[in-house]
Scaffold this active site. Structure first.
Site, PDB file in Angstrom:
ATOM      1  N   GLY A 151       0.899  -1.191  -0.034  1.00 32.56           N
ATOM      2  CA  GLY A 151      -0.187  -0.213  -0.005  1.00 32.56           C
ATOM      3  C   GLY A 151       0.950   1.191   0.006  1.00 32.56           C
ATOM      4  O   GLY A 151       2.003   1.096   0.396  1.00 32.56           O
ATOM      5  N   CYS A 152       0.288   2.289  -0.469  1.00 30.04           N
ATOM      6  CA  CYS A 152       0.869   3.501  -0.584  1.00 30.04           C
ATOM      7  C   CYS A 152       1.543   3.958   1.055  1.00 30.04           C
ATOM      8  O   CYS A 152       2.632   4.506   1.338  1.00 30.04           O
ATOM      9  CB  CYS A 152       0.214   4.686  -1.180  1.00 30.04           C
ATOM     10  SG  CYS A 152      -1.264   4.933  -0.620  1.00 30.04           S
TER      11      CYS A 152
END
Length: 310
Positions: A116-117
């Protein structure tokens, strides 16, 4: 023969970015399902099985379905950009700079979960300190972050950009995930090697791409009460020789009046900073990245390249 790449969900935000990147490559064959047939399950299965690597750019449930379509068909390797498999033991975690040997694990894996970012930035800051023994496993870690609104996909993009949208958002910045149950927390905890569930407070700003992730710590609560220079040295050593992750020199960071969330927009790199003061015994670790670059499509392409031996 060129390897075949199928992007399942190529019309979404991340999928479009990956498709654009791969369009410039002449060493790959990108196979695309006709847009009108995207919901044709049997045809999707055919495309998934025809690919050497399938990149899933889908919501969580749709990713699970796509993986199920490949059951018994192990010749297709998978990169999943959803949250679904990031803490699954059978999936390699697609953060190449995570630890020694991670590139090799990704390169050899059939199943790769794209990070995930937000966790990309947070784990990049926390994991080296855990591996070096500076950060206790039970430290009460807090992560604060702001992302560009493209991280919310097409729906949030429309809400932020279209003033005629029925759910138009006029706010320049807003917090969300207020009950502290964000779906990225398990990933952050596992790959950050934290025994204690971290507090994660995300927010969105009125800018398309970019991200700042902050992890503030008390030096006195770290092993040996290290100096800022020691914390910086651990990060520098961990990322030595990496071309995507840059640890900004301590002297350079000390001269900065501000950090701009959009600095790396459109780029695949990530910058790490160590801010703080010895007098107060506090350090603020900061990661700067593009939520759609190293935080999504850039990481997916990096993982694909590793899996192809490039």
């Amino acid at each position: 023969m060129k390897p075949k790449i199928f992007i399942d969900g190529e019309h979404g935000t991340t999928g479009l970015q990956i498709r654009t990147r791969l369009a410039e490559r002449d060493d790959l064959e990108v196979i695309s399902i006709p847009e009108a047939e995207r919901r044709n399950k049997d045809l999707r299965a055919d495309y998934l099985r025809a690919a050497d690597i399938a990149i899933l750019c889908l919501p969580d449930d749709a990713s699970k379905e796509a993986v199920s379509l490949l059951e018994g068909h192990n010749s297709t390797r998978i990169i999943d950009t959803s949250t679904t498999h990031r803490v699954h033991p059978d999936w390699a975690y697609g953060f190449a700079e995570l630890a020694k040997g991670q590139r090799e694990r990704i390169a050899e894996a059939r199943l790769v979960a794209n990070p995930g970012c937000y966790p990309t930035g947070a784990i990049a800051l926390v994991r080296p300190l855990r591996d070096a023994g500076l950060l206790p496993a039970d430290y009460p870690v807090s992560v604060n972050a702001v992302s560009g609104y493209t991280g919310g996909g097409k729906q949030l993009i429309a809400q932020m950009e279209d003033r005629n949208h029925p759910d138009y958002l006029a706010a320049n910045n807003f917090l969300y995930g207020l009950p502290l149950k964000h779906k990225h927390v398990p990933e952050l905890q596992l790959h950050g090697r934290l025994d204690r569930r971290p507090i994660f407070s995300p927010s969105v700003g009125r800018f398309p791409q970019g991200m700042i992730v902050q992890v503030p710590l008390f030096l006195s609560e770290l092993e040996g009460s290290p100096s800022l220079a020691k914390v910086h040295a651990v990060l520098t050593e961990h990322y030595a020789g990496q071309d995507i992750v840059e640890v900004v020199p301590l002297e350079e960071s000390a001269k900065l009046p501000r950090v701009d969330a959009e600095e790396l927009a459109g780029k695949d790199g990530m910058k790490l900073f160590v801010f703080g003061t010895e007098d107060h015994g506090q350090v603020n670790l900061v990661a700067l990245l593009d939520n759609l670059g190293k935080g999504a499509s850039g990481a997916a392409v990096q993982n694909m390249n590793l899996m192809l031996g490039k």
